[in-house]
Design an enzyme around this catalytic site. Structure first.
Site, PDB file in Angstrom:
ATOM      1  N   SER A   1      68.739 -78.508  30.608  1.00  0.00           N
ATOM      2  CA  SER A   1      67.683 -79.083  29.769  1.00  0.00           C
ATOM      3  C   SER A   1      67.953 -78.897  28.281  1.00  0.00           C
ATOM      4  O   SER A   1      67.587 -79.759  27.473  1.00  0.00           O
ATOM      5  CB  SER A   1      66.328 -78.461  30.126  1.00  0.00           C
ATOM      6  OG  SER A   1      65.974 -78.754  31.454  1.00  0.00           O
TER       7      SER A   1
ATOM      8  N   HIS B   1      61.277 -76.862  25.742  1.00  0.00           N
ATOM      9  CA  HIS B   1      62.714 -76.865  25.510  1.00  0.00           C
ATOM     10  C   HIS B   1      63.009 -76.699  24.021  1.00  0.00           C
ATOM     11  O   HIS B   1      63.756 -77.482  23.426  1.00  0.00           O
ATOM     12  CB  HIS B   1      63.327 -78.150  26.042  1.00  0.00           C
ATOM     13  CG  HIS B   1      63.035 -78.384  27.492  1.00  0.00           C
ATOM     14  ND1 HIS B   1      61.919 -79.068  27.935  1.00  0.00           N
ATOM     15  CD2 HIS B   1      63.697 -78.007  28.607  1.00  0.00           C
ATOM     16  CE1 HIS B   1      61.918 -79.108  29.251  1.00  0.00           C
ATOM     17  NE2 HIS B   1      62.977 -78.470  29.685  1.00  0.00           N
TER      18      HIS B   1
END
Length: 275
Positions: free
Chosen positions: A182, A222
């Site tokens: 990610s 993220h």
């Protein structure tokens, strides 16, 4: 006399198409002559570049070399997932358990002295949804970016996001293990996001607000990869057809990223509460 009368009569009116066979090729819009590859490259240019750079891209647009980096990294991630899901004993594919957490690729705080784990964790995924989500996003965004900016730039942004993701996790969540690509995926999205915001009217003429909101909402979990993308990625992706070494933004981002990495290394050696 009958023959003379026939010769003097006007011919029957016949409707004809006055266009010549080659007229269609001379139409200014050129839509009819545009092949599949040309249409594809036009679409890519509208998504990835502001209007004043599209002509330059389309002049030399081709698929050689192909987007090899993002394809190879996706194949490697899928291969590692299949290895742990099939060849290692697992109760289910949806969520992998013991196999991946004991992997020498997974980032674990107690093993942070094994420096490769800060990068190699990107090859390991925790389940079907995890791997498919990352692969889908990085192929859709990454292939288009690599066609425009080529493999070196995309690879640098992707890997900077992976490293920033693990370093940020080691600082802000120092007791947690980490798997998944990610960080790299959201570095690509972050670079695209900043370029799209700066060139909002040119790069996103339709549904742009919804695309930006989708990316922003996805950013929350993220952070490391996003910051890398919005700095390093933005510089790489906004400097199309320009020399990076002459761009002061490039050096500012490089210095900032280096300071972050050095701080993270110092934190992990001297300040981390992890064992």
């Amino acid at each position: 006399m009958a023959d003379d009368d026939l010769e003097q009569q006007e011919p029957f009116p016949v409707e004809t198409d006055e266009r010549q066979p080659g007229d269609e090729e001379e139409q200014p819009d050129g839509v009819l002559e545009m092949g599949c590859f040309e249409k594809f490259h036009h679409l890519v240019s509208k998504w990835m570049l502001p209007e004043h750079l599209r002509e330059k891209y389309l002049e030399r647009a081709n698929c050689f070399p192909p987007p090899i980096f993002i394809i190879l990294i996706s194949i490697a991630e899928l291969a590692v997932f299949i290895y742990y899901a099939v060849w290692k004993p697992q109760k289910q594919w949806v969520t992998l358990d013991e196999g991946i957490w004991n992997s020498p690729l997974t980032y674990k705080p107690e093993c942070r002295n094994e420096a490769w784990r800060f990068i190699s964790y990107m090859f390991v995924h925790a389940g079907v949804q995890h791997i498919l989500g990352n692969l889908l996003m990085q192929l859709v965004v990454g292939i288009a970016l690599e066609l425009v900016h080529k493999g070196f730039e995309v690879g640098m942004v992707y890997l900077s996001g992976v490293l920033a993701g693990s370093l940020a996790s080691s600082i802000f969540d120092p007791l947690s293990a980490l798997v998944g690509a990610s960080g790299g995926v959201y570095a690509l999205l972050g670079g695209y996001f900043m370029n799209a915001v700066v060139n909002f009217r040119e790069m996103i003429p339709l549904l742009g607000v919804f695309r930006i909101l989708f990316i922003v909402v996805s950013f929350v979990a993220h952070f490391g990869g996003i910051v890398a993308g919005m700095t390093v990625g933005y510089v790489f992706f906004s400097a199309y057809n320009e020399k990076l070494l002459k761009d002061p933004r490039f050096w500012i981002c490089i210095v900032g990223y280096t300071i972050f990495v050095l701080f993270a290394v110092f934190f992990n050696i001297f300040l981390s509460p992890a064992p």
